[in-house]
Design an enzyme around this catalytic site. Structure first.
Site, PDB file in Angstrom:
ATOM      1  N   HIS A 247       0.861  -1.183   0.000  1.00  0.00           N
ATOM      2  CA  HIS A 247       0.000   0.000   0.000  1.00  0.00           C
ATOM      3  C   HIS A 247       0.897   1.231   0.000  1.00  0.00           C
ATOM      4  O   HIS A 247       1.255   1.770   1.041  1.00  0.00           O
ATOM      5  CB  HIS A 247      -0.899  -0.033   1.243  1.00  0.00           C
TER       6      HIS A 247
ATOM      7  N   GLU B 240     -11.670   3.642   5.198  1.00  0.00           N
ATOM      8  CA  GLU B 240     -10.837   4.749   5.696  1.00  0.00           C
ATOM      9  C   GLU B 240     -11.749   5.965   5.887  1.00  0.00           C
ATOM     10  O   GLU B 240     -12.065   6.341   7.013  1.00  0.00           O
ATOM     11  CB  GLU B 240      -9.697   5.059   4.725  1.00  0.00           C
TER      12      GLU B 240
ATOM     13  N   HIS C 190       1.671   4.858  -2.482  1.00  0.00           N
ATOM     14  CA  HIS C 190       1.290   5.724  -3.598  1.00  0.00           C
ATOM     15  C   HIS C 190       2.524   6.408  -4.173  1.00  0.00           C
ATOM     16  O   HIS C 190       3.336   6.967  -3.422  1.00  0.00           O
ATOM     17  CB  HIS C 190       0.278   6.762  -3.127  1.00  0.00           C
TER      18      HIS C 190
END
Length: 338
Positions: free
Chosen positions: A26, A201, A28
């Protein structure tokens, strides 16, 4: 996985945690620019550095993220940022990384979407070696037109033989539910492309359920708010869905008020498989080794529990089989000295 939510009986050194083979699932791309590179790019293009530290809400974080994307002014910058992700991986004992990228968010600024994807794939390939490599998750931005979601799927399918390993889904999950993209992810599933959406989230357990039931996800980025509904936790267990959790991110973006409130212990105690990840380290100061150290110090995980998390990160990833097996053997042989 058995975990003890007390003070751990052993203090592990950074060297111990680097020596534990693991995957980062995970992460970005724009949020993973190395700080020194961000400063150099900001100076080159006369742009402000994005703010770091705790954010008041997700909206404030989005502004900072867009500033980080603005720092990338050329395809060569993209190649560099991608290659340097593997430098960071090696520093943390990460043998496999899955990087999220949403090409349409560049809106043609660096050229066609294909050029953006190829620059990132080239950068990742140029820095890969026996100790670190990466795959690319092409993302769908929930807030862009549906045509852009189709575009992301087309790109993911076109480049799957060059390193694309999944189709992601990010941005405002409260206002743009995953059900809006069921057709896109259905076509991805038909083509054998895994769904790797964000959920749980900015919205609650129902968002996680939708991603599992409607998108067919077997991995969820974040997913921690599944803990709000025991029925959703049961669904994760029934279908073997794992969560790619980012504790530092969850605190700094105020998804949870503090580590004491983080549901990770409850999720692990329930048997939900998890991995530990940094999400956007440029803004949050997180490292993969730091997240494992935090899990030990804040949640009391003993070495066997940390090794189980590392194993989950590998077996739930798209890591090539030969690399995965070597890494799993390293996890089995891991003997911390601290």
């Amino acid at each position: 996985m058995t975990a003890r939510w007390t003070v751990p009986t052993r203090t592990l050194s950074s060297a111990d945690l680097v020596a534990l083979p693991k995957a980062e699932l995970h992460l970005h791309l724009e949020g993973a620019i190395r700080p020194e590179t961000a400063r150099e790019l900001a100076d080159r293009y006369d742009l402000p550095l994005p703010r770091t530290g705790r954010f008041t809400d997700l909206g404030e974080f989005v502004v900072a993220y867009e500033q980080a994307r603005d720092l990338i002014g050329s395809l060569e910058d993209l190649r560099r940022v991608a290659a340097e992700i593997l430098t960071t991986a090696r520093e943390n004992g990460v043998v496999w990384t899955e990087v999220h990228l949403i090409p349409p968010t560049y809106a043609g600024r660096l050229g066609p979407d294909e050029a953006v994807v190829e620059a990132v794939l080239d950068g990742l390939a140029s820095a890969a070696g026996p100790d670190a490599a990466a795959g690319l998750i092409i993302g769908v931005n929930r807030m862009l037109p549906v045509a852009d979601a189709d575009r992301s799927l087309s790109l993911a399918l076109a480049y799957r033989d060059r390193g694309v390993v999944g189709l992601g889904l990010a941005a405002d999950e409260a206002r743009f539910p995953a059900s809006l993209f069921e057709d896109v992810f259905g076509r991805a599933a038909d083509a054998g492309l895994p769904a790797v959406p964000h959920a749980g989230e900015g919205a609650g357990a129902g968002s996680v359920r939708t991603c599992v039931e409607r998108l067919g996800a077997r991995r969820i980025n974040h997913g921690i708010r599944a803990a709000e509904d025991p029925a959703v936790v049961d669904l994760l267990l029934e279908r073997g869905v794992s969560l790619d959790v980012c504790p530092t991110s969850n605190v700094e973006l105020q998804i949870v008020p503090d580590l004491a409130s983080h549901p990770l212990p409850r999720l692990i105690e329930s048997g939900v498989p998890v991995s530990l990840n940094t999400d956007c380290p440029l803004f949050l100061g997180a490292t993969t080794v730091g997240e494992y150290a935090l899990a030990s110090s804040a949640f009391g995980l003993e070495p066997d529990a940390l090794a189980a998390i590392a194993r989950t990160s590998l077996v739930t990833s798209s890591c090539p089989a030969d690399r995965r097996e070597r890494a799993l053997a390293g996890v089995a042989d891991w003997r911390p000295t601290g």
